[in-house]
Design a protein around this motif. Structure first.
Motif, PDB file in Angstrom:
ATOM      1  N   GLU A   1      44.597  46.136  31.510  1.00 55.32           N
ATOM      2  CA  GLU A   1      45.202  46.529  32.783  1.00 55.32           C
ATOM      3  C   GLU A   1      45.472  48.032  32.803  1.00 55.32           C
ATOM      4  OE1 GLU A   1      47.614  42.549  34.157  1.00 55.32           O
ATOM      5  OE2 GLU A   1      48.568  43.859  32.690  1.00 55.32           O
TER       6      GLU A   1
ATOM      7  N   VAL B   1      39.299  42.585  42.058  1.00 56.65           N
ATOM      8  CA  VAL B   1      40.192  41.470  41.716  1.00 56.65           C
ATOM      9  C   VAL B   1      41.089  41.864  40.537  1.00 56.65           C
ATOM     10  CG1 VAL B   1      40.253  39.129  40.778  1.00 56.65           C
ATOM     11  CG2 VAL B   1      38.673  39.674  42.638  1.00 56.65           C
ATOM     12  N   ARG B   2      40.475  42.427  39.497  1.00 55.70           N
ATOM     13  CA  ARG B   2      41.250  42.836  38.317  1.00 55.70           C
ATOM     14  C   ARG B   2      42.227  43.963  38.655  1.00 55.70           C
ATOM     15  NH1 ARG B   2      36.970  42.758  33.238  1.00 55.70           N
ATOM     16  NH2 ARG B   2      36.280  40.614  33.554  1.00 55.70           N
TER      17      ARG B   2
ATOM     18  N   SER C   1      43.642  44.501  41.544  1.00 53.90           N
ATOM     19  CA  SER C   1      44.734  43.895  42.295  1.00 53.90           C
ATOM     20  C   SER C   1      45.738  43.233  41.347  1.00 53.90           C
ATOM     21  CB  SER C   1      44.174  42.867  43.277  1.00 53.90           C
ATOM     22  OG  SER C   1      45.210  42.214  43.951  1.00 53.90           O
ATOM     23  N   ARG C   2      45.225  42.532  40.345  1.00 53.92           N
ATOM     24  CA  ARG C   2      46.107  41.887  39.363  1.00 53.92           C
ATOM     25  C   ARG C   2      46.867  42.917  38.527  1.00 53.92           C
ATOM     26  NH1 ARG C   2      41.582  37.508  37.582  1.00 53.92           N
ATOM     27  NH2 ARG C   2      41.821  36.130  39.375  1.00 53.92           N
ATOM     28  N   ALA C   3      46.193  44.002  38.158  1.00 58.06           N
ATOM     29  CA  ALA C   3      46.844  45.058  37.366  1.00 58.06           C
ATOM     30  C   ALA C   3      47.955  45.723  38.175  1.00 58.06           C
ATOM     31  CB  ALA C   3      45.816  46.087  36.903  1.00 58.06           C
ATOM     32  N   ARG C   4      47.705  45.968  39.463  1.00 53.76           N
ATOM     33  CA  ARG C   4      48.745  46.545  40.321  1.00 53.76           C
ATOM     34  C   ARG C   4      49.938  45.597  40.439  1.00 53.76           C
ATOM     35  NH1 ARG C   4      44.295  48.480  43.921  1.00 53.76           N
ATOM     36  NH2 ARG C   4      44.581  46.492  44.966  1.00 53.76           N
ATOM     37  N   GLU C   5      49.655  44.311  40.553  1.00 54.31           N
ATOM     38  CA  GLU C   5      50.735  43.320  40.625  1.00 54.31           C
ATOM     39  C   GLU C   5      51.538  43.306  39.326  1.00 54.31           C
ATOM     40  OE1 GLU C   5      53.264  40.584  42.272  1.00 54.31           O
ATOM     41  OE2 GLU C   5      51.696  41.714  43.285  1.00 54.31           O
ATOM     42  N   SER C   6      50.866  43.390  38.190  1.00 55.19           N
ATOM     43  CA  SER C   6      51.565  43.448  36.898  1.00 55.19           C
ATOM     44  C   SER C   6      52.437  44.687  36.801  1.00 55.19           C
ATOM     45  CB  SER C   6      50.560  43.442  35.739  1.00 55.19           C
ATOM     46  OG  SER C   6      49.887  42.216  35.667  1.00 55.19           O
TER      47      SER C   6
ATOM     48  N   ASN D   1      55.490  44.245  39.007  1.00 60.62           N
ATOM     49  CA  ASN D   1      56.460  43.364  38.358  1.00 60.62           C
ATOM     50  C   ASN D   1      57.185  44.074  37.222  1.00 60.62           C
ATOM     51  OD1 ASN D   1      55.864  41.246  40.074  1.00 60.62           O
ATOM     52  ND2 ASN D   1      54.332  40.371  38.715  1.00 60.62           N
TER      53      ASN D   1
END
Length: 168
Positions: free
Chosen positions: A113, A143-144, A146-151, A154
């Motif tokens: 990430e 997609v990855r 987007s997930r890294a930004r969400e991590s 958080n």
């Protein structure tokens, strides 16, 4: 032995990409001297491969990832200690504010990430370039990412919650 044309082509490639490689290494390593050493190693490797294969930005980034990865493994404990010392000894110092908070949050993310966020936001690679570096499709990059930004979101929320809990 390389010809004069090869040397000229490599020289042009070097001039065109040196600042990108140095900036990438510097951001990822956080130390200018280590970044200069890593950059020199990247171009040493590039020179060895120059006559054998086409050097592209994707190839260069893969080499940077490998060289920086070696340095990260060596510096891993130092980075962790630095983050812990800052948190323990300078928790109320406002000069660290947002930049230190983001740096600490990024350090909590998985390596994959962190690398993705560095490529997208610090090095300004396009989705296509990131896809080439990682060997995945551009759609998978988004997609990855987007997930890294969400991590990261958080991690930042968790760190601000902890600070608010400590203040009261």
């Amino acid at each position: 032995m390389t010809s004069g044309d090869d040397a000229s082509q490599f020289s042009a490639f070097y001039r065109a990409t040196y600042s990108l490689v140095l900036a990438t290494c510097s951001r990822r390593l956080g130390d200018h001297t280590a970044a200069e050493d890593a950059t020199a190693e990247v171009f040493r490797i590039a020179w060895q491969h120059f006559s054998e294969e086409e050097l592209t930005v994707a190839w260069l980034y893969t080499t940077v990832r490998n060289v920086v990865g070696n340095e990260w493994r060596r510096q891993g404990r130092v980075d962790h200690l630095f983050a812990r010392l800052v948190q323990e000894h300078l928790p109320d110092d406002e000069t660290h504010s947002d930049a230190m908070e983001v740096r600490e949050a990024v350090l909590t993310l998985r390596l994959s990430e962190r690398e993705l966020l560095y490529m997208a936001y610090w090095e300004d690679l396009t989705g296509k370039e990131i896809a080439e570096v990682l060997g995945i499709s551009p759609a998978a990059v988004w997609v990855r990412l987007s997930r890294a930004r969400e991590s990261l979101r958080n991690a930042l929320l968790a760190s601000s919650t902890v600070r608010r809990g400590d203040d009261g």
